[in-house]
Design a protein around this motif. Structure first.
Motif, PDB file in Angstrom:
ATOM      1  N   LEU A  39       0.826  -1.211   0.000  1.00  0.00           N
ATOM      2  CA  LEU A  39       0.000   0.000   0.000  1.00  0.00           C
ATOM      3  C   LEU A  39       0.858   1.258   0.000  1.00  0.00           C
ATOM      4  O   LEU A  39       0.560   2.222  -0.720  1.00  0.00           O
ATOM      5  N   GLY A  42       2.170   1.650  -3.456  1.00  0.00           N
ATOM      6  CA  GLY A  42       1.110   2.054  -4.379  1.00  0.00           C
ATOM      7  C   GLY A  42       0.701   3.500  -4.225  1.00  0.00           C
ATOM      8  O   GLY A  42       0.407   4.186  -5.202  1.00  0.00           O
ATOM      9  N   LYS A  51      -7.049   6.306  -5.235  1.00  0.00           N
ATOM     10  CA  LYS A  51      -7.807   5.057  -5.364  1.00  0.00           C
ATOM     11  C   LYS A  51      -7.047   4.034  -6.200  1.00  0.00           C
ATOM     12  O   LYS A  51      -6.984   2.854  -5.848  1.00  0.00           O
ATOM     13  N   GLU A  52      -6.464   4.477  -7.287  1.00  0.00           N
ATOM     14  CA  GLU A  52      -5.682   3.573  -8.128  1.00  0.00           C
ATOM     15  C   GLU A  52      -4.415   3.119  -7.405  1.00  0.00           C
ATOM     16  O   GLU A  52      -4.005   1.969  -7.526  1.00  0.00           O
ATOM     17  N   ILE A  54      -4.062   2.704  -4.210  1.00  0.00           N
ATOM     18  CA  ILE A  54      -4.439   1.701  -3.209  1.00  0.00           C
ATOM     19  C   ILE A  54      -4.647   0.343  -3.866  1.00  0.00           C
ATOM     20  O   ILE A  54      -4.183  -0.684  -3.362  1.00  0.00           O
ATOM     21  N   ILE A  55      -5.310   0.330  -5.003  1.00  0.00           N
ATOM     22  CA  ILE A  55      -5.557  -0.951  -5.691  1.00  0.00           C
ATOM     23  C   ILE A  55      -4.243  -1.571  -6.154  1.00  0.00           C
ATOM     24  O   ILE A  55      -4.017  -2.774  -5.983  1.00  0.00           O
ATOM     25  N   VAL A  56      -3.375  -0.767  -6.740  1.00  0.00           N
ATOM     26  CA  VAL A  56      -2.073  -1.284  -7.181  1.00  0.00           C
ATOM     27  C   VAL A  56      -1.255  -1.742  -5.975  1.00  0.00           C
ATOM     28  O   VAL A  56      -0.606  -2.783  -6.015  1.00  0.00           O
ATOM     29  N   LEU A  58      -2.389  -2.869  -3.077  1.00  0.00           N
ATOM     30  CA  LEU A  58      -2.932  -4.148  -2.621  1.00  0.00           C
ATOM     31  C   LEU A  58      -2.460  -5.290  -3.517  1.00  0.00           C
ATOM     32  O   LEU A  58      -2.098  -6.361  -3.037  1.00  0.00           O
ATOM     33  N   MET A  59      -2.464  -5.046  -4.802  1.00  0.00           N
ATOM     34  CA  MET A  59      -2.011  -6.065  -5.752  1.00  0.00           C
ATOM     35  C   MET A  59      -0.542  -6.423  -5.496  1.00  0.00           C
ATOM     36  O   MET A  59      -0.181  -7.601  -5.468  1.00  0.00           O
ATOM     37  N   SER A  63       0.596  -9.975  -3.974  1.00  0.00           N
ATOM     38  CA  SER A  63       1.487 -10.754  -4.843  1.00  0.00           C
ATOM     39  C   SER A  63       2.737 -11.167  -4.096  1.00  0.00           C
ATOM     40  O   SER A  63       3.201 -12.299  -4.212  1.00  0.00           O
TER      41      SER A  63
END
Length: 80
Positions: A39, A42, A51-52, A54-56, A58-59, A63
């Motif tokens: 996080l 990201g 928002k993007e 956070i998603i990246v 998390l990914m 991973s």
């Protein structure tokens, strides 16, 4: 936003988590630390809306967690 060379952050996260584990972090908390560093990467490393990021993040963190546990399971099964 996300380039293929940015995947190199995953081994960096793995290394940071390993440092924390050698410093005394119990193994059961390593996925949380991995997601936390993901996080952070990201949100602060990528030049994207929050928002993007956070998603990246998390990914990346998930991973790194999967890569660690998958490698650990393979090494465990080979040593039996």
């Amino acid at each position: 936003m996300f380039e293929i060379y940015d995947v190199a952050i995953i081994p960096l996260i793995l290394g940071l988590v390993e440092l924390f584990k050698r410093g005394g972090l119990p193994d059961k908390f390593s996925p949380f630390v991995s997601v936390f560093f993901g996080l952070l990467a990201g949100i602060f490393y990528f030049d994207a809306p929050i928002k993007e990021g956070i998603i990246v993040g998390l990914m990346l963190g998930l991973s790194a967690t999967g890569l660690y546990s998958g490698t650990k399971n393979i090494v465990k099964s080979d040593s039996k």
